[in-house]
Write an enzyme that holds these catalytic residues in place. Structure first.
Site, PDB file in Angstrom:
ATOM      1  N   LYS A  60       0.834  -1.219   0.000  1.00 24.97           N
ATOM      2  CA  LYS A  60       0.000   0.000   0.000  1.00 24.97           C
ATOM      3  C   LYS A  60       0.859   1.255   0.000  1.00 24.97           C
ATOM      4  CE  LYS A  60      -2.001  -1.026   3.895  1.00 24.97           C
ATOM      5  NZ  LYS A  60      -1.325  -2.289   4.184  1.00 24.97           N
TER       6      LYS A  60
ATOM      7  N   ARG B 106      -8.971   1.268   8.877  1.00 24.70           N
ATOM      8  CA  ARG B 106      -8.598  -0.127   9.139  1.00 24.70           C
ATOM      9  C   ARG B 106      -9.712  -0.859   9.868  1.00 24.70           C
ATOM     10  NH1 ARG B 106      -2.672   0.699   9.186  1.00 24.70           N
ATOM     11  NH2 ARG B 106      -1.637  -1.296   8.935  1.00 24.70           N
TER      12      ARG B 106
ATOM     13  N   ARG C  23      11.462  -5.994   4.646  1.00 26.26           N
ATOM     14  CA  ARG C  23      11.181  -4.554   4.525  1.00 26.26           C
ATOM     15  C   ARG C  23      12.194  -3.759   5.345  1.00 26.26           C
ATOM     16  NH1 ARG C  23       5.281  -2.097   5.284  1.00 26.26           N
ATOM     17  NH2 ARG C  23       5.284  -3.199   7.274  1.00 26.26           N
TER      18      ARG C  23
ATOM     19  N   ARG D 240      11.497  -2.406  11.013  1.00 24.60           N
ATOM     20  CA  ARG D 240      10.504  -1.922  11.980  1.00 24.60           C
ATOM     21  C   ARG D 240      10.273  -2.949  13.089  1.00 24.60           C
ATOM     22  NH1 ARG D 240       5.541   0.098   8.287  1.00 24.60           N
ATOM     23  NH2 ARG D 240       4.426  -0.963   9.954  1.00 24.60           N
TER      24      ARG D 240
ATOM     25  N   ARG E 195      -0.523  -9.213  13.254  1.00 20.07           N
ATOM     26  CA  ARG E 195      -1.061  -8.149  12.402  1.00 20.07           C
ATOM     27  C   ARG E 195      -1.924  -8.729  11.284  1.00 20.07           C
ATOM     28  NH1 ARG E 195       3.902  -4.865  10.554  1.00 20.07           N
ATOM     29  NH2 ARG E 195       2.363  -3.391   9.784  1.00 20.07           N
TER      30      ARG E 195
HETATM   31  P1  ADP Z   1       2.263  -1.772   3.243  1.00 19.33           P
HETATM   32  O1  ADP Z   1       2.318  -0.260   3.150  1.00 19.33           O
HETATM   33  O2  ADP Z   1       1.034  -2.351   2.576  1.00 19.33           O
HETATM   34  O3  ADP Z   1       2.448  -2.286   4.647  1.00 19.33           O
HETATM   35  P2  ADP Z   1       4.834  -1.678   1.838  1.00 19.33           P
HETATM   36  O4  ADP Z   1       4.532  -0.766   0.683  1.00 19.33           O
HETATM   37  O5  ADP Z   1       5.662  -1.116   2.939  1.00 19.33           O
HETATM   38  O6  ADP Z   1       3.487  -2.347   2.403  1.00 19.33           O
HETATM   39  O7  ADP Z   1       5.529  -2.991   1.223  1.00 19.33           O
HETATM   40  C1  ADP Z   1       5.924  -4.064   2.089  1.00 19.33           C
HETATM   41  C2  ADP Z   1       7.281  -4.608   1.639  1.00 19.33           C
HETATM   42  O8  ADP Z   1       7.153  -5.232   0.363  1.00 19.33           O
HETATM   43  C3  ADP Z   1       8.341  -3.509   1.471  1.00 19.33           C
HETATM   44  O9  ADP Z   1       9.595  -4.041   1.843  1.00 19.33           O
HETATM   45  C4  ADP Z   1       8.287  -3.190  -0.018  1.00 19.33           C
HETATM   46  O10 ADP Z   1       9.520  -2.682  -0.482  1.00 19.33           O
HETATM   47  C5  ADP Z   1       7.964  -4.567  -0.625  1.00 19.33           C
HETATM   48  N1  ADP Z   1       7.131  -4.487  -1.823  1.00 19.33           N
HETATM   49  C6  ADP Z   1       6.173  -3.574  -2.129  1.00 19.33           C
HETATM   50  N2  ADP Z   1       5.605  -3.834  -3.324  1.00 19.33           N
HETATM   51  C7  ADP Z   1       6.208  -4.966  -3.789  1.00 19.33           C
HETATM   52  C8  ADP Z   1       6.064  -5.784  -4.966  1.00 19.33           C
HETATM   53  N3  ADP Z   1       5.154  -5.485  -5.905  1.00 19.33           N
HETATM   54  N4  ADP Z   1       6.847  -6.872  -5.082  1.00 19.33           N
HETATM   55  C9  ADP Z   1       7.743  -7.191  -4.127  1.00 19.33           C
HETATM   56  N5  ADP Z   1       7.950  -6.490  -2.991  1.00 19.33           N
HETATM   57  C10 ADP Z   1       7.191  -5.385  -2.820  1.00 19.33           C
HETATM   58  P1  AMP Z   2       1.283   0.690   8.962  1.00 16.08           P
HETATM   59  O1  AMP Z   2       2.448   1.609   8.848  1.00 16.08           O
HETATM   60  O2  AMP Z   2       0.101   1.159   8.133  1.00 16.08           O
HETATM   61  O3  AMP Z   2       1.633  -0.756   8.705  1.00 16.08           O
HETATM   62  O4  AMP Z   2       0.787   0.779  10.483  1.00 16.08           O
HETATM   63  C1  AMP Z   2       1.613   0.343  11.548  1.00 16.08           C
HETATM   64  C2  AMP Z   2       0.767   0.190  12.816  1.00 16.08           C
HETATM   65  O5  AMP Z   2       0.213   1.478  13.189  1.00 16.08           O
HETATM   66  C3  AMP Z   2      -0.436  -0.746  12.719  1.00 16.08           C
HETATM   67  O6  AMP Z   2      -0.086  -2.102  12.913  1.00 16.08           O
HETATM   68  C4  AMP Z   2      -1.313  -0.198  13.846  1.00 16.08           C
HETATM   69  O7  AMP Z   2      -0.846  -0.604  15.129  1.00 16.08           O
HETATM   70  C5  AMP Z   2      -1.087   1.309  13.738  1.00 16.08           C
HETATM   71  N1  AMP Z   2      -2.070   1.920  12.807  1.00 16.08           N
HETATM   72  C6  AMP Z   2      -1.794   2.530  11.619  1.00 16.08           C
HETATM   73  N2  AMP Z   2      -2.933   2.959  11.031  1.00 16.08           N
HETATM   74  C7  AMP Z   2      -3.943   2.602  11.873  1.00 16.08           C
HETATM   75  C8  AMP Z   2      -5.363   2.728  11.838  1.00 16.08           C
HETATM   76  N3  AMP Z   2      -5.989   3.306  10.790  1.00 16.08           N
HETATM   77  N4  AMP Z   2      -6.081   2.252  12.882  1.00 16.08           N
HETATM   78  C9  AMP Z   2      -5.486   1.671  13.930  1.00 16.08           C
HETATM   79  N5  AMP Z   2      -4.163   1.492  14.027  1.00 16.08           N
HETATM   80  C10 AMP Z   2      -3.393   1.949  13.016  1.00 16.08           C
END
Ligand code: ADP
Ligand code: AMP
Length: 213
Positions: free
Chosen positions: A13, A88, A127, A160, A171
């Site tokens: 995302k 969420r 990541r 992270r 999660r």
């Molecule tokens: P989210 O915001 O949904 O938690 P991220 O955008 O941070 O996810 O992506 C999660 C991990 O996967 C990161 O390490 C990112 O670089 C990697 N990633 C994102 N898109 C792709 C893809 N299409 N293929 C492989 N790895 C990806």
């Molecule tokens: P993210 O960076 O989107 O993966 O979010 C990391 C963490 O932040 C999540 O696992 C939750 O603990 C908290 N968080 C982020 N967005 C929300 C939301 N909309 N509602 C509740 N918790 C959130």
């Protein structure tokens, strides 16, 4: 243009939201990034959010909704935004919906980035995030030019705390219980779009651009 990114944690995302924000010149609003910035600064909000985040739990709706509504009320969001990690829960979506309706406005697209659970755990372990500028990398799929260093701002990259495998499993469970129902919620509103998130990030983005125009 007001866009919501849906998908499991690690679906991509944030990666896609940043590309959408660049191409369509709208702010990328990530509640996770806002919480992490507060943790880094040591604010009261950050301290409270951390107790939930470290366990893989959601931060309570009251707190999260207030932060999001304050953020989207800012001037730079007047022409639209891409929300990443919000809503969420159904109650969060309902509050956003009500706030937009009161302004005579609505969400244009809810894009679900679909990635099966098996792929997620691998992705999260690889990541690496920059807490300074919010950039995200993957040690295999999307590596930085220099290991451990952010391409964009030159600061150190971290794993992270909530990307450790045991927290990732929590999660994912929380995602299925509380966030996945949003797919039906936005489908019922006629704004849901699905993209395959397992392909290369550029191909995911092309699919999104084909939807947004
Ligand atoms: P989210 O915001 O949904 O938690 P991220 O955008 O941070 O996810 O992506 C999660 C991990 O996967 C990161 O390490 C990112 O670089 C990697 N990633 C994102 N898109 C792709 C893809 N299409 N293929 C492989 N790895 C990806
Ligand atoms: P993210 O960076 O989107 O993966 O979010 C990391 C963490 O932040 C999540 O696992 C939750 O603990 C908290 N968080 C982020 N967005 C929300 C939301 N909309 N509602 C509740 N918790 C959130």
């Amino acid at each position: 243009m007001k866009i919501i990114m849906l998908g499991a944690p690690g679906a991509g995302k944030g990666t896609q939201a940043k590309m959408i924000a660049d191409k369509y010149a709208v702010p990328h609003v990530s509640t996770g990034d806002i919480f992490r910035a507060n943790i880094k600064e040591g604010t009261e909000l950050g301290k409270e959010a951390k107790t939930y985040m470290d366990k893989g739990l959601l931060v309570p709706d009251e707190l999260t909704v207030k932060i999001l509504l304050d953020r989207v009320a800012k001037e730079d969001c007047a022409n639209g935004y891409v929300l990443d990690g919000f809503p969420r829960t159904i109650p969060q979506a309902e509050v956003l919906d009500k706030a937009l309706t009161e302004l005579g406005d609505k969400i244009d697209y809810a894009i679900n980035v679909d990635v099966p659970d098996e792929n997620i755990v691998k992705r999260m372990g690889g990541r690496r995030a920059c807490l300074a500028c919010g950039a995200t990398y993957h040690i295999e799929h999307i590596p930085p030019k220099t290991e451990g260093i952010c391409d964009r701002c030159g600061k150190e990259l971290i794993l992270r705390d909530d990307d450790k495998p045991e927290t990732v499993m929590n999660r994912l469970q929380v995602y299925h219980d509380q966030t996945q129902p949003l797919i039906d919620f936005y489908n019922a509103k006629g704004v849901l779009k699905e993209v395959d998130g397992t392909v290369d990030m550029k191909d995911v983005f092309n699919a999104i651009v084909a939807i947004l125009g």
